[in-house]
Design a protein around this motif. Structure first.
Motif, mmCIF file in Angstrom:
data_model
loop_
_atom_site.group_PDB
_atom_site.id
_atom_site.type_symbol
_atom_site.label_atom_id
_atom_site.label_comp_id
_atom_site.label_asym_id
_atom_site.label_seq_id
_atom_site.Cartn_x
_atom_site.Cartn_y
_atom_site.Cartn_z
ATOM 1 N N LEU A 1 0.835 -1.205 0.000
ATOM 2 C CA LEU A 1 0.000 0.000 0.000
ATOM 3 C C LEU A 1 0.869 1.254 0.000
ATOM 4 C CD1 LEU A 1 -3.086 -0.511 2.370
ATOM 5 C CD2 LEU A 1 -3.101 0.426 0.055
ATOM 6 N N ILE A 2 1.968 1.213 0.756
ATOM 7 C CA ILE A 2 2.882 2.353 0.781
ATOM 8 C C ILE A 2 3.525 2.531 -0.587
ATOM 9 C CG2 ILE A 2 5.034 3.235 1.772
ATOM 10 C CD1 ILE A 2 4.255 1.857 4.392
ATOM 11 N N MET A 3 3.905 1.416 -1.228
ATOM 12 C CA MET A 3 4.444 1.499 -2.580
ATOM 13 C C MET A 3 3.438 2.128 -3.538
ATOM 14 S SD MET A 3 6.193 -2.258 -3.096
ATOM 15 C CE MET A 3 7.558 -2.849 -2.095
ATOM 16 N N LEU A 4 2.178 1.716 -3.409
ATOM 17 C CA LEU A 4 1.132 2.182 -4.321
ATOM 18 C C LEU A 4 0.781 3.646 -4.075
ATOM 19 C CD1 LEU A 4 -1.046 1.471 -6.475
ATOM 20 C CD2 LEU A 4 -2.542 0.819 -4.571
ATOM 21 N N ARG B 1 2.299 7.724 -5.532
ATOM 22 C CA ARG B 1 1.483 8.827 -6.055
ATOM 23 C C ARG B 1 1.792 10.141 -5.342
ATOM 24 N NH1 ARG B 1 -4.814 6.967 -6.947
ATOM 25 N NH2 ARG B 1 -4.459 5.220 -8.384
ATOM 26 N N ILE B 2 1.749 10.085 -4.023
ATOM 27 C CA ILE B 2 1.788 11.346 -3.279
ATOM 28 C C ILE B 2 3.191 11.914 -3.120
ATOM 29 C CG2 ILE B 2 -0.338 10.773 -2.052
ATOM 30 C CD1 ILE B 2 1.332 10.143 0.425
ATOM 31 N N ARG C 1 5.875 3.253 -16.922
ATOM 32 C CA ARG C 1 5.926 1.795 -16.880
ATOM 33 C C ARG C 1 6.951 1.276 -15.889
ATOM 34 N NH1 ARG C 1 5.609 0.253 -23.382
ATOM 35 N NH2 ARG C 1 3.471 1.053 -23.717
ATOM 36 N N PHE C 2 7.986 2.061 -15.628
ATOM 37 C CA PHE C 2 8.973 1.635 -14.637
ATOM 38 C C PHE C 2 8.332 1.508 -13.260
ATOM 39 C CE2 PHE C 2 12.227 2.628 -11.429
ATOM 40 C CZ PHE C 2 13.095 1.572 -11.662
ATOM 41 N N ASP C 3 7.449 2.465 -12.920
ATOM 42 C CA ASP C 3 6.752 2.392 -11.636
ATOM 43 C C ASP C 3 5.849 1.164 -11.593
ATOM 44 O OD1 ASP C 3 7.205 5.154 -10.090
ATOM 45 O OD2 ASP C 3 7.074 5.570 -12.219
ATOM 46 N N ALA C 4 5.207 0.856 -12.716
ATOM 47 C CA ALA C 4 4.371 -0.342 -12.778
ATOM 48 C C ALA C 4 5.207 -1.594 -12.553
ATOM 49 C CB ALA C 4 3.656 -0.406 -14.121
#
Length: 393
Positions: free
Chosen positions: A185-188, A192-193, A216-219
Motif C-alpha cells: 500500500l505504501i508502494m502504491l 502517487r503522493i 511503466r517503470f513504476d508499474a
C-alpha cells in the motif's frame, strides 16, 4: 432546526472528517500498545488474549494501529476522488467503536472465545471495505476502486493470522502477509503522493529538475514489489525468494532516486516522506539477505515494520493533519523530532538487538523512541484534530 445545527461547530469538529478520530486514536494506541508490550516482555503484565504476547504485539501494530491510519487516510482521500461529502458524525462513531471493540477483544478484555475475538476484530475492516465500495461506486470513480484490493488483502491477512493462531497456537504466514500488504500500500499510494508533493514544492522554487512522472517503470516496481512480498509471505526461507527480493530492493531504490528527495532537505515535511520510503528498499535488502541465510530474519521485519510502516504513517498523518486543519505545511522542530524518533527506533532496534548501554537493550531504547515520537505527535497534532479547522478542509 435540526440537532446538528443546534450543536456548536467546535463540538462536531472531531467527527467532521475521517482523519480526525482515526489519526488521533492510532497515535495514542501506538503509545499505549508498545508500552503494554514492554510490560508483557518484562513479566509485569499478563493478558488473557488468545494470542501469545509476541503475536498480540505484531497483530495490534498491523491490524490495530496501521488499520486505523489506513482508514483515516482513505476516508479523507476518497471524498477528493469522488467529489462526494466526507463521512462524518455517526458513521465515524460506528467505525471507531468497531475498531475499539477489536482492540479490546484481541487483548482478552471482553472475555470472548477465539472465534468471537476473530469476528469482533474482522468487523472493522469488513465495514471499511463496504463503505469504500459504496462511496467509490456512488461517485463513479472507477479508477480508484483498485484501493479496495489491498484492503481486502489486509482483511485476508488478518483472517489468516487468526486462523493460524487458532489451529497452531502462533501466527506465521499471517504476520508476513500483514506486513507485505501494508508495505505494498505504501508502494502504491506513496508512489502517487511523494513525487506529486515534491513536484509541487520544487515548481514553486523554480527548480528545473523535477521528479520523474509515473510510467511503466513504476508499474514494474509495483509488480515486482508486490510479487516478492507475496512470495516472502509463504516462502520466507528460500534462497530464491531472497535473491528476487534483492532485485526488487534495487528497483525500489532506483524508483525513490527518481523523486528528487535530496532536493527537499529544506522541507522536513517532504524529507520525512522520502526517508520513510527509503526503509522499503533497505528492508527488502535485509529481508532478502535473511532469506538467503546471511542475517537474522528480525532485522528486515523491523526495518519494514518500524521504519517503513511506522515512519510513513507518521509522515502522512502529520502532513494530512496540518493541511486539512488549515495549518501551514511545515513540520516545525517538534514534529521533525517526532518523525526522527521513529526512524531512529527502527535503526536502533536492528543495530542493537542486545546490550546498548550497560544492561539496556536496543529493544527498550527503540520502544522508548517510538512511544516518545507518537506522544509528541499526539500532543502537537491532537488539538488540531479536535478543534474546528482554520479554513474549510
Amino acid at each position: 432546526m435540526t440537532n446538528e445545527t443546534r450543536v456548536p461547530e467546535r463540538d462536531l469538529a472531531f467527527l467532521s472528517y475521517g482523519f480526525r478520530p482515526f489519526f488521533l486514536s492510532a497515535a495514542l494506541f501506538a503509545c499505549i500498545s508498545v508500552f503494554l508490550w514492554m510490560l508483557l516482555l518484562d513479566g509485569t503484565l499478563e493478558l488473557s488474549s488468545p494470542f501469545t504476547p509476541t503475536d498480540w504485539h505484531i497483530h495490534e501494530m498491523l491490524f490495530g494501529y496501521a488499520s486505523a491510519v489506513i482508514a483515516g487516510f482513505l476516508f479523507t482521500a476518497i471524498p477528493n476522488w469522488t467529489g462526494r461529502a466526507p463521512k462524518r458524525g455517526w458513521p465515524l462513531v460506528f467505525l471507531v467503536i468497531l475498531w475499539l471493540i477489536g482492540r479490546l477483544a484481541t487483548g482478552g478484555i471482553l472475555g470472548m472465545e477465539p472465534i468471537g475475538v476473530m469476528l469482533a476484530d474482522l468487523a472493522f475492516l469488513v465495514a471499511i471495505v463496504a463503505m469504500i465500495v459504496v462511496e467509490i461506486v456512488a461517485g463513479r470513480n472507477w479508477r480508484n476502486l483498485i484501493v479496495v484490493v489491498p484492503v481486502l488483502l489486509l482483511l485476508g491477512a488478518n483472517l489468516t493470522f487468526h486462523v493460524e493462531v487458532h489451529l497452531t497456537g502462533v501466527s506465521d504466514v499471517g504476520r508476513r502477509l500483514g506486513v507485505g500488504v501494508i508495505v505494498f500500500l505504501i508502494m502504491l499510494i506513496g508512489g502517487r503522493i511523494i513525487p506529486s508533493f515534491t513536484r509541487n514544492w520544487l515548481v514553486k522554487r523554480n527548480s528545473e529538475k523535477l521528479p520523474a512522472p509515473m510510467n511503466r517503470f513504476d508499474a514494474l516496481c509495483l509488480l515486482t514489489g508486490g510479487g516478492v512480498l507475496l512470495g516472502w509471505s509463504f516462502f520466507p526461507y528460500e534462497p530464491t525468494t531472497g535473491w528476487i527480493m534483492l532485485g526488487a530492493a534495487g528497483l525500489q531504490g532506483v524508483r525513490l532516486s527518481r523523486w528528487r528527495g535530496a532536493s527537499t532537505w529544506r522541507s522536513p515535511l517532504l524529507l520525512m516522506l522520502h526517508a520513510a520510503y527509503a526503509f522499503i528498499p533497505l528492508g527488502l535488502v535485509t529481508t532478502g539477505a535473511a532469506s538467503i541465510g546471511w542475517i537474522s530474519p528480525a532485522s528486515g521485519a523491523h526495518l519494514l515494520g518500524i521504519g517503513a510502516i511506522g515512519g510513513m504513517t507518521m509522515a502522512v498523518m502529520i502532513r494530512a493533519s496540518l493541511g486539512h486543519t488549515g495549518h501551514k505545511l511545515e513540520a516545525g522542530p517538534l514534529l521533525s523530532v517526532a518523525a526522527g524518533m521513529i526512524f531512529s527506533a527502527a535503526l536502533v532496534r536492528v543495530c542493537f538487538p542486545e546490550a546498548f548501554v550497560g544492561s539496556v537493550s536496543g529493544l527498550w531504547i527503540a520502544a522508548a523512541l517510538w512511544i516518545a515520537g507518537f506522544a509528541i505527535f499526539s500532543l502537537k497534532i491532537g488539538p488540531y484534530l479536535t478543534r474546528t479547522s482554520r479554513k474549510p478542509t
